[in-house]
Scaffold this motif. Structure first.
Motif, mmCIF file in Angstrom:
data_model
loop_
_atom_site.group_PDB
_atom_site.id
_atom_site.type_symbol
_atom_site.label_atom_id
_atom_site.label_comp_id
_atom_site.label_asym_id
_atom_site.label_seq_id
_atom_site.Cartn_x
_atom_site.Cartn_y
_atom_site.Cartn_z
ATOM 1 N N HIS A 78 0.640 3.799 -3.137
ATOM 2 C CA HIS A 78 0.112 5.155 -2.916
ATOM 3 C C HIS A 78 1.120 6.215 -3.337
ATOM 4 O O HIS A 78 0.753 7.264 -3.883
ATOM 5 C CB HIS A 78 -0.273 5.327 -1.441
ATOM 6 N N GLN A 79 2.400 5.954 -3.067
ATOM 7 C CA GLN A 79 3.447 6.896 -3.482
ATOM 8 C C GLN A 79 3.426 7.085 -4.999
ATOM 9 O O GLN A 79 3.707 8.175 -5.511
ATOM 10 C CB GLN A 79 4.814 6.357 -3.036
ATOM 11 N N MET B 164 12.258 4.578 -0.157
ATOM 12 C CA MET B 164 11.166 3.828 0.469
ATOM 13 C C MET B 164 11.373 2.326 0.303
ATOM 14 O O MET B 164 11.148 1.551 1.234
ATOM 15 C CB MET B 164 9.818 4.243 -0.135
ATOM 16 N N ALA C 118 12.233 -0.613 3.187
ATOM 17 C CA ALA C 118 11.457 -1.851 3.299
ATOM 18 C C ALA C 118 12.323 -3.090 3.087
ATOM 19 O O ALA C 118 11.828 -4.212 3.180
ATOM 20 C CB ALA C 118 10.322 -1.838 2.281
ATOM 21 N N ALA D 178 0.804 -1.225 0.000
ATOM 22 C CA ALA D 178 0.000 0.000 0.000
ATOM 23 C C ALA D 178 0.839 1.279 0.000
ATOM 24 O O ALA D 178 0.601 2.179 -0.827
ATOM 25 C CB ALA D 178 -0.976 -0.013 1.173
ATOM 26 N N PRO D 179 1.835 1.440 0.904
ATOM 27 C CA PRO D 179 2.597 2.698 0.890
ATOM 28 C C PRO D 179 3.305 2.948 -0.446
ATOM 29 O O PRO D 179 3.360 4.074 -0.932
ATOM 30 C CB PRO D 179 3.612 2.495 2.029
ATOM 31 N N ILE D 180 3.836 1.888 -1.032
ATOM 32 C CA ILE D 180 4.558 2.032 -2.299
ATOM 33 C C ILE D 180 3.592 2.395 -3.422
ATOM 34 O O ILE D 180 3.849 3.300 -4.228
ATOM 35 C CB ILE D 180 5.326 0.735 -2.622
#
Length: 491
Positions: free
Chosen positions: A146-147, A171, A175, A142-144
């Motif tokens: 969304h980025q 990022m 991770a 999700a964070p990747i």
């Protein structure tokens, strides 16, 4: 340069258990596929894959076709490249990484490895993978995503360009996905130079003449000459918009080539696939066309070849070599003019005031013209007359002097034409005194003068005779060299 350099990142959904994604991943990537078991299906790709996988076991993944031309999937299949990194996505996490070693479009191999979907499609847009690493801990996606402005879950193969990949690197590193140095996937190719360039062109021309019934034998010379013409146009008139009729697809259709033919099934594939002169689009995506419509211009020039073709003499020699492979029913001068190579078939070249406007589709009647502002070349009749007088109107090739009612007749021929692309000078060391026959042959590149001032036939290099000289008439050796280049000859 950022940590990822020019590499791209491919985000690849693995698929769920329901659609056999996990099973296929274990089958074709974890366990791998023995190349000998699918040698027949791999066809022309077998040699490259054998070199990539010395143990004889290949690791493959594939994607089904798409009818779209500019969605995430289409762009990824069209623009991914050998060397790009791949992140496999499953169950809202990234689970593995790999590197692309080879690209291919192979429905037969895909069907053998994975079967076919319910709609009959296969995962035919294939990649051969290396540097495969199962991540110790799945990384939340999700964070990747969304980025990158993407939603969760990841539903389509997606290509992340070099700039976005570079911005994403911190990022990913946090991770646990650290950038990897580009692998030496194959033996680095030797530097492309003029000698190797023309060996590749001569191989292509020879193969096209030999297999002239192969549809690709008509298409390939047209395609490569079109690409060379684009370089000439960009150098000469970069601000002039391209005419719709000059696009590659239109040119191929106009001259009876078959844009639908697949190069992989051609007898010329071996010549094209091993060339360092061109790149082949193996995924059947090119020029914004979907896989449902076979690519029209699967061959394009490599950056190294493009740089060499920036020289007009190199282009001239290439035109001479490739023109020998053009079918007899093609008007060479007309074709070359339409692809941006006007004047390359003549030692005289083309002057600006000789140009006419290209016809619009459906135009009939006389050629259209437009008003242009030009710098007109003023020829020096005094210099031409001096050359003819020095030689007493005798041809420097055959020594013939034509008799007319009013005296003798000869012609002053420019060695390096005044028009484009030659841009020669109107001076005595750039002229020869010739009879009309040898003037026509010299201008048409049927004959040339070698380093020893021997006149030879371009077709076979046989000697015609020694160029006759005069003490007061210097001959520019560089001008003769330029002319030889456009005859397709090397010193």
């Amino acid at each position: 340069m950022n940590a990822t350099g020019t590499l791209q990142l491919v985000l690849q959904p693995r698929g769920s258990r329901k659609d056999k994604g996990e099973e296929n991943f274990k089958h074709s990537i974890v366990r791998g596929i023995r190349l000998r078991d699918i040698a027949a299906e791999l066809g022309p790709d077998l040699a490259a894959l054998t070199a990539l996988y010395p143990d004889g076991v290949g690791r493959f993944w594939g994607s089904t076709p798409t009818s779209q031309v500019n969605n995430y999937k289409a762009r990824a299949l069209r623009d991914r490249r050998v060397g790009d990194e791949v992140l496999f996505y499953a169950e809202k996490a990234f689970i593995a990484r790999a590197r692309i070693l080879h690209l291919m479009h192979n429905p037969a191999a895909a069907k053998w490895i994975w079967g076919a979907a319910e709609d009959g499609q296969t995962w035919e847009h294939m990649v051969a993978l290396g540097d495969i690493e199962r991540l110790k801990r799945p990384i939340p996606a999700a964070p990747i995503l969304h980025q990158l402005g993407l939603g969760v879950p990841l539903r389509s193969i997606t290509l992340v360009g070099p700039a976005e990949y570079g911005a994403l690197a911190p990022m990913l590193a946090e991770a646990g996905i650290l950038p990897r140095r580009p692998a030496s996937i194959t033996t680095p190719p030797r530097t492309l130079n003029g000698k190797r360039l023309f060996k590749a062109l001569e191989r292509l021309a020879d193969a096209c003449r030999r297999d002239d019934e192969d549809p690709a034998a008509r298409r390939l010379p047209l395609t490569v000459l079109w690409h060379i013409g684009q370089i000439a146009i960009a150098q000469g008139r970069p601000a002039e918009p391209p005419h719709p009729g000059s696009r590659l697809e239109s040119i191929l259709q106009q001259y009876g080539a078959e844009p639908s033919s697949d190069l992989r099934t051609s007898g010329l594939w071996e010549v094209v696939s091993r060339g360092e002169l061109w790149e082949v689009d193996p995924s059947a995506f090119h020029a914004g066309r979907a896989s449902g419509t076979r690519a029209v211009g699967e061959v394009s020039l490599t950056p190294a070849a493009t740089a060499l073709f920036g020289d007009s003499e190199t282009r001239g020699r290439a035109v001479a070599v490739l023109s020998t492979a053009l079918p007899d029913d093609i008007d060479r001068a007309k074709f070359l003019a339409e692809v941006g190579l006007a004047g390359y078939d003549s030692a005289a070249g083309v002057l600006d005031d000789e140009e006419t406007v290209r016809p619009e589709p459906g135009d009939q009647g006389p050629a259209r013209r437009r008003k242009v502002s030009i710098d007109r070349i003023i020829r020096s009749s005094a210099v031409a007359e001096k050359v003819k007088r020095l030689h007493r109107h005798r041809c420097q090739v055959c020594d013939i002097r034509l008799v007319t009612r009013r005296g003798f007749y000869s012609e002053a021929a420019h060695i390096r034409g005044l028009g484009r692309p030659h841009e020669g000078l109107d001076q005595i060391d750039n002229m020869l005194c010739l009879c009309p026959n040898h003037h026509v042959q010299f201008d048409g590149f049927a004959i040339f003068v070698d380093n020893d001032l021997v006149v030879r036939w371009t077709a076979d290099g046989k000697k015609i005779g020694k160029l006759r000289l005069h003490a007061e008439h210097p001959i520019g050796r560089e001008n003769l060299r330029h002319h030889r280049r456009f005859c397709g000859r090397a010193d």
